[in-house]
Write an enzyme that holds these catalytic residues in place. Structure first.
Site, mmCIF file in Angstrom:
data_model
loop_
_atom_site.group_PDB
_atom_site.id
_atom_site.type_symbol
_atom_site.label_atom_id
_atom_site.label_comp_id
_atom_site.label_asym_id
_atom_site.label_seq_id
_atom_site.Cartn_x
_atom_site.Cartn_y
_atom_site.Cartn_z
ATOM 1 N N GLU A 171 59.200 13.307 40.748
ATOM 2 C CA GLU A 171 59.958 15.196 40.687
ATOM 3 C C GLU A 171 58.459 15.790 41.139
ATOM 4 O O GLU A 171 58.124 16.860 41.806
ATOM 5 C CB GLU A 171 60.359 15.568 40.394
ATOM 6 C CG GLU A 171 62.286 15.828 39.324
ATOM 7 C CD GLU A 171 62.342 15.297 38.190
ATOM 8 O OE1 GLU A 171 61.159 13.190 37.877
ATOM 9 O OE2 GLU A 171 62.886 14.386 37.387
ATOM 10 N N TRP A 206 56.463 31.995 35.133
ATOM 11 C CA TRP A 206 55.271 31.987 35.173
ATOM 12 C C TRP A 206 54.028 33.076 35.924
ATOM 13 O O TRP A 206 53.369 34.173 35.713
ATOM 14 C CB TRP A 206 54.720 30.845 35.838
ATOM 15 C CG TRP A 206 53.311 30.836 36.015
ATOM 16 C CD1 TRP A 206 51.925 30.481 34.440
ATOM 17 C CD2 TRP A 206 52.354 31.738 36.871
ATOM 18 N NE1 TRP A 206 50.675 30.708 35.449
ATOM 19 C CE2 TRP A 206 50.595 31.056 36.335
ATOM 20 C CE3 TRP A 206 52.995 31.497 38.422
ATOM 21 C CZ2 TRP A 206 49.893 31.166 37.510
ATOM 22 C CZ3 TRP A 206 51.544 32.316 38.920
ATOM 23 C CH2 TRP A 206 50.085 31.881 38.521
ATOM 24 N N CYS A 243 59.365 18.724 34.278
ATOM 25 C CA CYS A 243 59.398 19.073 35.904
ATOM 26 C C CYS A 243 60.699 19.971 35.601
ATOM 27 O O CYS A 243 60.432 20.716 36.858
ATOM 28 C CB CYS A 243 60.246 17.959 35.820
ATOM 29 S SG CYS A 243 59.169 16.290 35.920
ATOM 30 N N CYS A 283 55.557 13.046 36.703
ATOM 31 C CA CYS A 283 56.893 12.348 37.297
ATOM 32 C C CYS A 283 56.903 12.012 38.597
ATOM 33 O O CYS A 283 56.363 13.147 39.595
ATOM 34 C CB CYS A 283 58.050 13.069 36.229
ATOM 35 S SG CYS A 283 58.050 13.556 34.668
HETATM 36 ZN ZN LIG Z 1 59.377 14.796 34.946
#
Ligand SMILES: [Zn+2]
Length: 137
Positions: A58, A129, A93, A56
């Site tokens: 982003e 994470w 994202c 994407c």
């Molecule tokens: Zn995305």
């Protein structure tokens, strides 16, 4: 109900809209993103669609920013081509943006409902994470 439209970064939205209008082509590039760096600079990017999972706008922007020496982002917005306006980030994202920039603000909404919200608010009960790496304290 108070509107937050005055407080959003209109220059940033316009930067993304400009890239969406002028740089998006065909099916490969259909989304533009713009981010305000911590130092005030604006970084822009477009998505790189591919059926195998092309990134994407982003995510392309994160790499483009790093390529310009920008590692801290304050606010991000994505705008669709064909005058689709502001488009909220997809789930992937949201996760990536949270992990890279925990304090990032994301512009979402439309018209007088445009607002900048913390990325963490777009990902309730989020998986962090870094908290699950073996050397995490
Ligand atoms: Zn995305």
């Amino acid at each position: 109900m108070a509107t937050h439209a005055q407080s959003v970064d209109q220059e940033l939205i316009e930067a993304a809209a400009h890239v969406a209008r002028t740089r998006c082509r065909g099916d490969n590039h259909t989304m533009a993103a713009a981010a305000r760096a911590a130092d005030g600079r604006i970084v822009t990017a477009v998505n790189a669609y591919h059926f195998t999972g092309g990134p994407c706008a982003e995510l392309v922007l994160i790499g483009a920013a790093a390529g310009q020496g920008v590692y801290e982002l304050d606010t991000i917005v994505a705008v669709g081509d064909r005058e689709r306006g502001v488009v909220p980030p997809c789930g992937r994202c949201r996760q990536v943006l949270l992990d890279y920039f925990p304090a990032l603000k994301v512009i979402v909404g439309a018209g007088d409902r445009l607002r900048a919200v913390p990325v963490a608010e777009l990902l309730p009960e989020s998986y962090v994470w870094a908290d699950h790496q073996l050397d995490a304290e």
